[in-house]
Each structure stands twice: as structure tokens, then as C-alpha cells.
Design a protein around this motif. Structure first.
Motif, PDB file in Angstrom:
ATOM      1  N   LEU A   1     -31.311   6.824  21.341  1.00  0.00           N
ATOM      2  CA  LEU A   1     -30.284   7.034  20.378  1.00  0.00           C
ATOM      3  C   LEU A   1     -30.800   7.621  19.105  1.00  0.00           C
ATOM      4  O   LEU A   1     -30.116   8.499  18.381  1.00  0.00           O
ATOM      5  CB  LEU A   1     -29.516   5.765  20.090  1.00  0.00           C
ATOM      6  CG  LEU A   1     -28.555   5.090  21.328  1.00  0.00           C
ATOM      7  CD1 LEU A   1     -28.306   3.532  20.468  1.00  0.00           C
ATOM      8  CD2 LEU A   1     -27.457   6.023  21.463  1.00  0.00           C
TER       9      LEU A   1
ATOM     10  N   ARG B   1     -21.553  13.884  16.611  1.00  0.00           N
ATOM     11  CA  ARG B   1     -22.159  13.160  17.663  1.00  0.00           C
ATOM     12  C   ARG B   1     -23.377  12.185  17.031  1.00  0.00           C
ATOM     13  O   ARG B   1     -23.906  11.308  17.603  1.00  0.00           O
ATOM     14  CB  ARG B   1     -22.232  13.598  19.034  1.00  0.00           C
ATOM     15  CG  ARG B   1     -23.059  14.787  18.923  1.00  0.00           C
ATOM     16  CD  ARG B   1     -23.285  15.367  20.310  1.00  0.00           C
ATOM     17  NE  ARG B   1     -24.320  16.331  20.243  1.00  0.00           N
ATOM     18  CZ  ARG B   1     -24.461  17.654  19.695  1.00  0.00           C
ATOM     19  NH1 ARG B   1     -22.983  17.988  19.261  1.00  0.00           N
ATOM     20  NH2 ARG B   1     -25.229  18.473  19.886  1.00  0.00           N
ATOM     21  N   ARG B   2     -24.222  13.083  16.431  1.00  0.00           N
ATOM     22  CA  ARG B   2     -25.318  12.722  16.234  1.00  0.00           C
ATOM     23  C   ARG B   2     -25.189  11.420  15.108  1.00  0.00           C
ATOM     24  O   ARG B   2     -25.992  10.607  14.939  1.00  0.00           O
ATOM     25  CB  ARG B   2     -26.214  13.854  15.407  1.00  0.00           C
ATOM     26  CG  ARG B   2     -26.919  14.890  16.350  1.00  0.00           C
ATOM     27  CD  ARG B   2     -27.482  15.869  15.466  1.00  0.00           C
ATOM     28  NE  ARG B   2     -27.993  16.796  16.537  1.00  0.00           N
ATOM     29  CZ  ARG B   2     -28.758  17.926  16.140  1.00  0.00           C
ATOM     30  NH1 ARG B   2     -29.059  18.288  14.819  1.00  0.00           N
ATOM     31  NH2 ARG B   2     -29.349  18.686  17.164  1.00  0.00           N
TER      32      ARG B   2
ATOM     33  N   SER C   1     -31.862  11.414  19.744  1.00  0.00           N
ATOM     34  CA  SER C   1     -30.590  12.367  19.552  1.00  0.00           C
ATOM     35  C   SER C   1     -30.002  12.420  18.408  1.00  0.00           C
ATOM     36  O   SER C   1     -29.269  13.264  18.190  1.00  0.00           O
ATOM     37  CB  SER C   1     -29.594  11.552  20.749  1.00  0.00           C
ATOM     38  OG  SER C   1     -30.198  11.486  22.143  1.00  0.00           O
TER      39      SER C   1
ATOM     40  N   TYR D   1     -24.429   8.540  17.228  1.00  0.00           N
ATOM     41  CA  TYR D   1     -25.804   8.018  17.635  1.00  0.00           C
ATOM     42  C   TYR D   1     -26.424   7.133  16.776  1.00  0.00           C
ATOM     43  O   TYR D   1     -27.276   5.949  17.049  1.00  0.00           O
ATOM     44  CB  TYR D   1     -26.617   9.404  18.222  1.00  0.00           C
ATOM     45  CG  TYR D   1     -26.361  10.152  19.437  1.00  0.00           C
ATOM     46  CD1 TYR D   1     -25.328   9.325  20.323  1.00  0.00           C
ATOM     47  CD2 TYR D   1     -26.599  11.543  19.584  1.00  0.00           C
ATOM     48  CE1 TYR D   1     -24.996  10.044  21.437  1.00  0.00           C
ATOM     49  CE2 TYR D   1     -25.798  12.065  20.483  1.00  0.00           C
ATOM     50  CZ  TYR D   1     -25.246  11.447  21.564  1.00  0.00           C
ATOM     51  OH  TYR D   1     -24.518  12.291  22.685  1.00  0.00           O
TER      52      TYR D   1
END
Length: 632
Positions: free
Chosen positions: A437, A392-393, A440, A396
């Protein structure tokens, strides 16, 4: 051979190649031919391009030596001190050369009668203070003189870092004046030339420093230094190549223009730069490990590379005095919009234009492209070392880079010059959406985990990040109160002072504004909404009060724009003469409604924070921290 002879060989080859190339190119392109009825004389016509050549060469020596010293050498060592001496020499020559360029430019432009009288001095003073060209060279001269003094006085990493930043900044004013005449896309030409000059300085100056310090660098450290320089040179080469191509597009309108004198000189410069890049790529990978002896073919190739860079520098100096084909028939500017923006008003902003309107901003194109490349490279390195990194990073980060590219190079950038609403949409994206974003994605945590620590006393990216995170400045700027005050205050300061006007009239002001919005947004998000924070700074009531305050101030800012009866920067937005869309005042109100989303988003995030508190450890008294291992 003596160490002194070895140190001087490379720089001597560079200077001689540059002088010969500049002389030949000036004769081919007619850059030193009389252009005006009141010709200032051969001394000025020939002296000016050669003075600019020395500005280019020694500005590169100054900046490149400082950058390589910070990235590849350890403080307190003899090579580091020699690097500062080299930078000081470059800055001193740059000071004299830029002052000479300013004086000769004055003579070339106005052809006054030179004297020691007060009238001549007053004319020169007005040129330096009241004209854009004169101010640019005056700023370069003053900054170069400051760097000359600082490189003698400082020896620590922090002070040298500030000096290096000052040295790089000193190259910007002359880059903005580095093209001749008026080009069809002035902003693109300025930005590409600034990137071209700065990256070429790092490349050329770093290589010159290598040639100078190689006799005194221990053999055990020479290979590491060469690899570090090669990394800098590769990035610089990519930027030089792409920005040079973009600059060529603004100067040449057709392929046939390559047969003009300007085109021929440009081709010579391109061939020299490509030869240098290809040569470096071919021999460094094979010969770096054999360079420890300080002799042999490796250093022969370094001298050849310096010769090619000298040819490119000489051609560049001549190009600045040669008329580009696109300058021979400038477009007539008949409307206020064309006078202000140097381009016609774009067509109506339809749904189709949201996908087809593009105006690439090279600076942010490089930021996005290099950002994605190095982030993915870091993730891949962790995977090779059997370390996990959340998918997910990565999503992002790629989303943030894509949105940053679209905001700075897409329809928002195209229409932001003409519509206040687009400017304020850019504000929302750059100051809040993209920072959410970015934070994160935890890029600095990735950098620390993926970049191998250095075992010598030098500082790489990892060491600089760790040092910066533990500095007093970082502790202050990432604090909740400071971040909130800076964010809320910037909204009002930018849009209710001449900073907004500066960003419209000056390309450098525009780039400053984009950078400022992005940084203030990242500081705010990191201070309040970063996950896994532990070290107390403020109690929860104070944190909540600060969040509510910045939310209300942001909302008040938007409401004030919606209800304003006067137009911001009216001489700009009111003079565009659009025949489509809302009136400027109505568009401003729409922009205020868009800006209201900042307050709404902050309010929603505040609710998320409160909910997180309810599910957190009841004995914890804060959400905000200052972590040494960095999670943003």
C-alpha cells in the motif's frame, strides 16, 4: 551590545532558570532528602539531580543544534560552523555530565567507600558493565564523546547527518532510565519518555542555537531560518505534549494525585511547556517578519521562551528523583507472565476483542497521524496549484497508515506478547501488506512535487529526498538482488537468532523489529512491483529467478515453523500460563500457516509481473528501475 554578549544571553537565561527551578522542585518533592539508612551524603543526593539536569540541557543543545543545522543552514557558512561548535560544546558537557551521573548513581545505589584502590574500581566496573542502569549511562557517555570529536572533524552534510543520528541515539539510553521506580505500564512509560526527551531536545536545542547564531545570520536569511525552526518546533511541541500526557497517565492514578509533591512539580512543568508553546504560536506568526533587524520584542520573547523551557527542564530533573503516586503501591507480580510482561494475561481472544483490545504505541501513533496529515497537505497544495494527484494513491496511503496503526496499537500488538501466531501475523502485515500500500501511494513522488524547492544552499525535505535517491547507498539497497536477499534473510535471521528474544524483552528491540520489517518490505516491493519503471538493471530471466527464489525461501521459512517440534523463545511463550486457546506449540504452527501467506502473496505477485511483461513493449528487457524522480 557585542555579538558575544548577545550569543550568551539566551543560554545563560536557560541555565539559570533550570537550576533555580530544579532546586525549588527538589525541596518541594524531597528528591534530595535521605532515602536509605546508608545515606551516601548530601553531595551525592544534590549532585545527582543537578548532574542529570546538565545532561538534559546539554544533550538537547547537542542534538537540537545539529538537527536545525541540517534543516535550516547551509554548509560552509559561518552560522553552520557555529552550529557545529555549539553542538560540540553540548556534547562535551554531556560527556562529563553523563559520566558524573554514572559515578554518582553508583554511589547512591551502593554507597561504597570511595578510594583509589582496585576493589572500588572493580565494583564501579561491574556496575557500568553488568547492570542495565550502569550500561545505559556508559553508552551515553561513550556516544557523547564520539559526537564531541565528530563535530570538530566533519563539515559536510552527509557526515553531519550521521553525527546528528548518533547524537539522537545517545539520548535514548538515558531516556529509558529517566523515570524513577516501577510504573504500572513500563513499556508505555519508556516509549513516551524516549519520544518526550528526543522531541524536547530538538525544540530546546534548536531555540538555543537560534539565540547563539542570530548576530551572524544575514538579515536576508534570518526570516527563512526562523520559519524553518518554527516548523520543527511545532512538530516537537505536539510530540512533547502528547507524550508528556501519556507519561503523566502512567505516573498518576487519580486527579487527587495532582496535589502530591510529584503532581505539583508535574503541573509546574506542564504550565511552563504550555506557556512556551502558546507564546511561540502567538508571536512567531506576527513577529518573524520583523526579526531581521536582530533587535526588538521578537528576541525578548525568545529569551522568555528559553526561560520557560529552563523551568520545564529543571522540573523534569527533579521529577526523576521524586516518587510518583503510582509507585507507592506497586502491584504484586505473582505469575511468570506478570514478571515478564509487567501485566496480567489478557482474556481470551474473542471476535469482540479484535475490535476492543487496544494498547496505543505512541511512536507509531505519531507516524500514522503525521503521515496522513502531511500526505493530505501535499495533495491539497497540488490541487491549489492546479496539479492532479490520483485519488487511488491517497486511498492507498490512508489505508496503509490505518493498517499500520491497527497492527502496532490494536489486538495484534496486545496479544503479540503472548501468542506467536500474532507475532507472525504482524510479520505478514508489516513486511508485505502495508509496504504494498505504501509503495502504491508514491509518497516520495508527492513530496517532490508538493514541496517547494529551496533557492538558497540549504536542504529541506525535498532536497534530502532527492539527494538520498541519487546516492550510491540507494542504488544498492533498491536493487532487486539486494532487496530480495535482505527480505528473505531477515525472515530467518530474526526468528532463528536472539533478535526475536530481544524484541520480547526490550521495548527498543521491539521497535527496531517493527521498523526493520517495514523497511525491508518496502525495499522488496519497490524493487519488484513498483509501476512505471524504466531503467534496466536485470534481464527478465534474472528478475524472474530472483522472484521465484525469494518466494521459495519465504515458503520454506513458514513450513519450517509449522513443522518445528520445539518452541521459539520457550522461556517466554511457554511461561505465559494461558488458560485459554491453543497450546504454545499449536499456536506456533498456526503462526507458521499465517506466515505461509507471504510466499503465496509473492507467488501471486510474480504471476502479475509475468502477465505485465506479456502486455509490455517486447523490446523492453526489464521491469525494475532506479529512477531519480522516485516513484515509491
Amino acid at each position: 551590545m557585542s555579538p558575544t554578549f548577545l550569543r550568551l544571553t539566551g543560554p545563560t537565561i536557560l541555565i539559570l532558570a533550570a537550576i533555580i527551578a530544579a532546586a525549588i522542585a527538589l525541596m518541594i518533592g524531597g528528591g534530595a532528602d535521605p532515602r536509605f539508612t546508608n545515606d551516601p551524603g548530601a553531595l551525592v543526593r544534590w549532585g545527582l539531580p543537578f548532574a542529570k539536569l546538565f545532561v538534559n540541557l546539554f544533550g538537547a543543545v547537542m542534538a537540537g543544534a545539529l538537527v536545525l543545522a541540517l534543516f535550516g543552514l547551509a554548509t560552509g557558512t559561518k552560522p553552520f560552523n557555529i552550529a557545529l561548535d555549539v553542538a560540540s560544546t553540548g556534547a562535551a558537557v554531556l560527556t562529563v555530565a553523563s559520566g558524573t551521573v554514572a559515578f554518582l548513581t553508583f554511589l547512591s545505589s551502593f554507597n561504597p567507600e570511595v578510594s583509589l584502590g582496585s576493589e572500588f574500581g572493580a565494583q564501579l566496573g561491574r556496575f557500568l558493565l553488568d547492570t542495565e542502569l550502569g550500561r545505559a549511562w556508559l553508552i551515553t557517555t561513550v556516544l557523547a564523546s564520539a559526537v564531541t570529536v565528530l563535530t570538530f572533524a566533519v563539515r559536510g552534510y552527509g557526515a553531519v547527518l550521521i553525527t546528528a543520528l548518533l547524537a539522537l541515539i545517545s539520548l535514548v539510553p538515558m531516556a529509558t532510565q529517566g523515570h524513577s521506580g516501577e510504573l504500572a505500564n513500563h513499556d508505555a512509560a519508556v516509549m513516551s519518555l524516549v519520544l518526550h526527551v528526543v522531541s524536547a531536545a530538538v525544540w530546546l536545542g534548536g531555540l538555543t542555537l537560534l539565540a547563539v547564531v542570530r548576530p551572524v545570520v544575514p538579515q536576508s536569511a534570518l526570516e527563512d531560518l526562523l520559519r524553518r525552526y518554527s516548523t520543527l518546533a511545532l512538530v516537537a511541541f505536539i510530540i512533547v505534549a502528547v507524550s508528556g500526557y501519556a507519561r503523566a497517565l502512567t505516573a498518576l492514578g487519580r486527579w487527587e494525585d495532582l496535589a502530591t509533591p510529584y503532581g505539583l512539580i508535574l503541573l509546574a512543568k506542564i504550565i511552563a511547556l504550555l506557556a512556551t508553546g502558546i507564546l511561540g504560536a502567538l508571536y512567531r506568526g506576527r513577529l518573524i517578519a520583523k526579526a531581521g533587524s536582530g533587535r526588538g520584542m521578537f528576541w525578548v520573547f525568545v529569551c522568555i521562551e528559553l526561560a520557560f523551557l529552563g523551568i520545564a527542564s529543571g522540573a523534569a530533573a527533579a521529577l526523576a528523583r521524586t516518587a510518583a503516586p503510582s509507585e507507592t503501591a506497586p502491584l504484586a507480580k505473582t505469575t511468570a507472565a506478570e514478571i515478564l510482561t509487567e501485566a496480567p494475561v489478557p482474556p481470551n481472544l474473542t471476535i469482540e476483542r479484535w475490535f476492543t483490545a487496544w494498547s496505543p504505541d505512541l511512536l507509531w501513533v505519531f507516524v500514522a497521524a503525521f503521515g496522513v496529515f502531511f500526505y493530505i497537505a501535499g495533495v491539497q497544495r497540488l490541487r491549489r496549484e492546479q496539479q492532479r494527484w490520483p485519488v487511488r494513491r491517497t486511498v492507498y496511503w490512508i489505508s496503509a497508515m490505518g493498517l499500520l496503526f491497527w497492527t502496532t496499537s490494536g489486538p495484534i500488538a496486545v496479544y503479540g506478547t503472548y501468542l506467536i501466531s500474532m507475532r507472525l501475523l504482524s510479520l505478514v502485515l508489516l513486511s508485505l501488506v502495508i509496504p504494498l500500500l505504501l509503495v502504491s501511494a508514491a509518497p516520495l513522488t508527492l513530496a517532490i512535487a508538493a514541496i517547494r524547492p529551496r533557492e538558497d544552499e540549504t536542504r529541506g525535505i525535498r532536497e534530502w529526498v532527492l539527494k538520498a535517491a541519487d546516492s550510491p547507498i540507494a542504488r544498492v539497497t533498491t536493487g532487486p538482488v539486494f532487496a530480495a536477499t535482505l527480505f528473505a534473510g531477515s525472515l530467518w535471521l530474526v526468528h532463528y537468532t536472539d533478535l526475536l528474544r530481544w524484541s520480547l524483552y526490550d521495548q527498543l528491540g521491539y521497535q527496531w523489529l517493527l521498523t526493520h520489517l517495514l523497511l525491508t518490505g518496502c525495499l522488496l516491493v519497490a524493487a519488484f512491483f513498483r509501476p512505471n519503471q524504466s531503467t534496466p538493471q536485470l534481464s527478465r530471466p534474472w528478475l524472474l529467478s530472483t522472484l521465484i527464489a525469494v518466494t521459495l525461501v519465504s515458503a520454506l521459512f513458514a513450513i519450517n515453523i509449522i513443522t518445528r517440534s520445539d518452541l521459539m523463545v520457550s522461556e517466554w511463550f511457554g511461561a505465559m500460563g494461558r488458560t485459554w486457546g491453543r497450546t504454545p506449540l499449536q499456536d506456533q504452527a498456526v503462526g507458521g500457516a499465517i506466515a505461509l501467506s507471504i510466499g503465496g502473496t509473492l507467488a501471486a505477485l510474480t504471476v502479475v509481473v509475468v502477465i505485465r511483461w506479456k502486455h509490455s513493449n517486447p523490446h523492453a528487457n526489464t521491469l525494475v528501475s532506479q529512477r531519480k524522480d522516485i516513484h515509491a
